[in-house]
Design a protein around this motif. Structure first.
Motif, mmCIF file in Angstrom:
data_model
loop_
_atom_site.group_PDB
_atom_site.id
_atom_site.type_symbol
_atom_site.label_atom_id
_atom_site.label_comp_id
_atom_site.label_asym_id
_atom_site.label_seq_id
_atom_site.Cartn_x
_atom_site.Cartn_y
_atom_site.Cartn_z
ATOM 1 N N PRO A 25 0.872 -9.113 38.479
ATOM 2 C CA PRO A 25 0.809 -7.814 38.048
ATOM 3 C C PRO A 25 -0.297 -7.945 36.551
ATOM 4 N N HIS A 26 -1.251 -6.439 35.700
ATOM 5 C CA HIS A 26 -1.566 -6.601 35.284
ATOM 6 C C HIS A 26 -1.948 -6.281 33.782
ATOM 7 N N ASN A 27 -1.448 -7.174 33.541
ATOM 8 C CA ASN A 27 -1.065 -6.654 31.714
ATOM 9 C C ASN A 27 -1.806 -6.084 30.885
ATOM 10 N N LEU A 28 -1.299 -5.358 29.960
ATOM 11 C CA LEU A 28 -2.241 -5.057 28.479
ATOM 12 C C LEU A 28 -0.729 -5.775 27.824
ATOM 13 N N VAL A 29 -1.536 -6.559 26.228
ATOM 14 C CA VAL A 29 -0.501 -6.903 25.255
ATOM 15 C C VAL A 29 -1.380 -6.184 24.328
ATOM 16 N N LEU A 30 -0.083 -5.665 23.640
ATOM 17 C CA LEU A 30 -0.470 -4.762 21.976
ATOM 18 C C LEU A 30 0.765 -5.604 21.296
ATOM 19 N N ASN A 31 -0.054 -6.744 20.171
ATOM 20 C CA ASN A 31 -0.010 -6.950 19.482
ATOM 21 C C ASN A 31 0.337 -6.496 17.665
ATOM 22 N N ASP A 32 1.159 -6.829 17.470
ATOM 23 C CA ASP A 32 1.603 -5.962 16.151
ATOM 24 C C ASP A 32 1.631 -4.679 15.873
ATOM 25 N N ILE A 33 2.072 -4.348 16.561
ATOM 26 C CA ILE A 33 2.074 -2.589 16.837
ATOM 27 C C ILE A 33 2.497 -1.640 15.234
ATOM 28 N N SER A 34 1.677 -0.962 15.165
ATOM 29 C CA SER A 34 1.623 0.072 14.350
ATOM 30 C C SER A 34 2.475 1.467 14.667
ATOM 31 N N ARG A 35 2.555 2.199 14.187
ATOM 32 C CA ARG A 35 2.991 3.685 14.241
ATOM 33 C C ARG A 35 1.837 4.808 15.274
ATOM 34 N N ASP A 36 0.437 4.161 14.504
ATOM 35 C CA ASP A 36 -0.869 4.549 14.940
ATOM 36 C C ASP A 36 -0.865 4.409 16.794
ATOM 37 N N THR A 37 0.010 3.274 16.909
ATOM 38 C CA THR A 37 -0.737 2.822 18.464
ATOM 39 C C THR A 37 0.862 3.811 19.216
ATOM 40 N N SER A 88 6.122 -5.217 16.327
ATOM 41 C CA SER A 88 6.512 -6.244 16.809
ATOM 42 C C SER A 88 5.296 -5.993 17.908
ATOM 43 N N ASP A 89 5.631 -7.205 19.138
ATOM 44 C CA ASP A 89 4.361 -7.387 20.247
ATOM 45 C C ASP A 89 5.014 -6.498 21.610
ATOM 46 N N LEU A 90 3.940 -5.755 22.086
ATOM 47 C CA LEU A 90 4.364 -5.235 23.465
ATOM 48 C C LEU A 90 3.314 -5.783 24.438
ATOM 49 N N THR A 91 4.451 -5.911 25.470
ATOM 50 C CA THR A 91 3.187 -6.232 27.314
ATOM 51 C C THR A 91 4.070 -5.274 27.938
#
Length: 371
Positions: free
Chosen positions: A178-190, A140-143
């Motif tokens: 707001p200041h965003n951090l976008v994490l795309n196609d998350i893996s378990r290493d994230t 999934s993607d997470l912001t």
């Protein structure tokens, strides 16, 4: 004690508010009034500072204040000098006034500084941020969003930046939340801790808030031991099913397509986060067959099942239909026939024949031959 000119805090160039954290043992603050226009500013050595706190003028001999000969003032313990919102510092230079400077006197109003930890939110997680943790399914993607606290002093303009749990910066510095951090196609290493830091240009303090990212992924059986095996009745047999999953899965053991009867005293199951043990304390013929370890944690797709075949060897069963046909009996030989029973899950390697004489006239036995 002179002002640290490298610290811009308290550099006054006109009527202004000076925000001080009066409740958290703040560092000494140096106030310097510069006179002139924007391109021609000077610090006059004759500058005087009149501090009015709670409606009364502060005594020049107050031990918490140092008036310097270079035209600046140091307040060593701001919280002891300024005790209410609206206290003021009046700075004036007669030399600047004599030179015809338009701005030769300033009013500095002291206001309490409220600078709180930033607020975090998440888009794309399972349930948002709960108790400092956000759960997100692998792929999934997470912001993650970092915003200023609404209770901060209104005029503050903090800068924002995201870091990982090793202190590596993940985003550029931003001053508009707001200041965003976008994490795309998350893996378990994230998985790990992410920190948003807030700082002020003229304040050494750092405010930060962290969030733990917990990446959920489907279960997979890594191995089941022992592999297909054969053992003798009466042995203790222990299966070890190891797996990888987040969250930890529910584990089900089965035998021959049926769930293990946990009330059976010969079965003992111990399940931990990464493995499950099934112990058969006395293996007999009824405990042979196909054993299956199945796991599930609600995250699809699941690859959570492995099987192993166990053969338990026991003593063979009795023979059937032992016979001596009359036409196979002669004066010096007899032929016996029989049918083997259950082989005990092992090859029959020999047969024992017992001969008992029933007549005193029988000739001594000279031997048997099995065909």
């Amino acid at each position: 004690q002179l002002c640290d000119v490298a610290n811009p805090r308290g550099r006054i160039t006109g009527n202004t508010n000076l925000f001080l954290d009066l409740n958290n043992n703040p560092d000494p603050v140096c106030i310097r009034c510069f006179f002139g226009d924007f391109n021609d500013l000077d610090l006059y050595s004759d500058t005087t500072y009149l501090i009015t706190s709670n409606g009364s003028n502060l005594s020049p001999s107050d031990p918490n204040v140092i008036f310097n000969s270079n035209g600046s003032v140091i307040v060593n313990v701001p919280g002891a000098v300024f005790d209410s919102s609206g206290d003021v510092v009046n700075c004036h230079s007669a030399m600047a006034e004599a030179e015809g400077r338009e701005d030769f006197e300033y009013i500095i109003t002291i206001e309490p500084l409220v600078f709180l930890d930033p607020l975090l939110s998440a888009v794309g997680g399972v349930d948002g941020i709960v108790n400092g943790t956000v759960e997100v399914v692998e792929g999934s993607d997470l912001t993650l969003s970092c915003d200023g606290n609404s209770n901060n002093t209104a005029s503050l303009e903090p800068i924002y930046q995201w870091f990982d749990d090793s202190g590596n910066d993940l985003t550029v510095i931003a001053n508009e939340p707001p200041h965003n951090l976008v994490l795309n196609d998350i893996s378990r290493d994230t998985s790990g801790e992410y920190v948003c830091r807030n700082t002020l240009d003229d304040n050494p303090e750092v405010r930060m808030t962290s969030v733990e990212v917990n990446v959920l992924y489907p279960p997979k059986v890594l191995s089941i031991t022992p592999e297909n095996t054969t053992l003798i009745e009466g042995y203790i047999l222990t299966f070890n099913c190891s797996y990888d999953a987040n969250p930890a899965p529910n584990v089900t053991w089965g035998q021959n397509m049926s769930s293990i009867d946990t009330s059976d005293p010969n079965f003992n199951i111990v399940t931990e986060e990464t493995y499950s043990l099934l112990e058969v304390t006395f293996a007999n013929i009824n405990y042979g067959g196909v054993y299956e370890c199945s796991i599930d944690n609600g995250i699809p797709p699941s690859d959570g099942s492995e099987t192993v075949n166990i053969i338990v060897q026991v003593a063979p069963g009795p023979v059937f239909h032992l016979d001596a046909p009359s036409n196979d009996i002669t004066s010096d030989s007899i032929t016996l026939t029989w049918t083997l029973g259950f082989d005990g899950n092992a090859d029959i390697t020999g047969v024992n024949i017992t001969y008992i004489a029933t007549s005193n006239f029988a000739s001594p036995h000279s031997g048997f031959e099995m065909v």
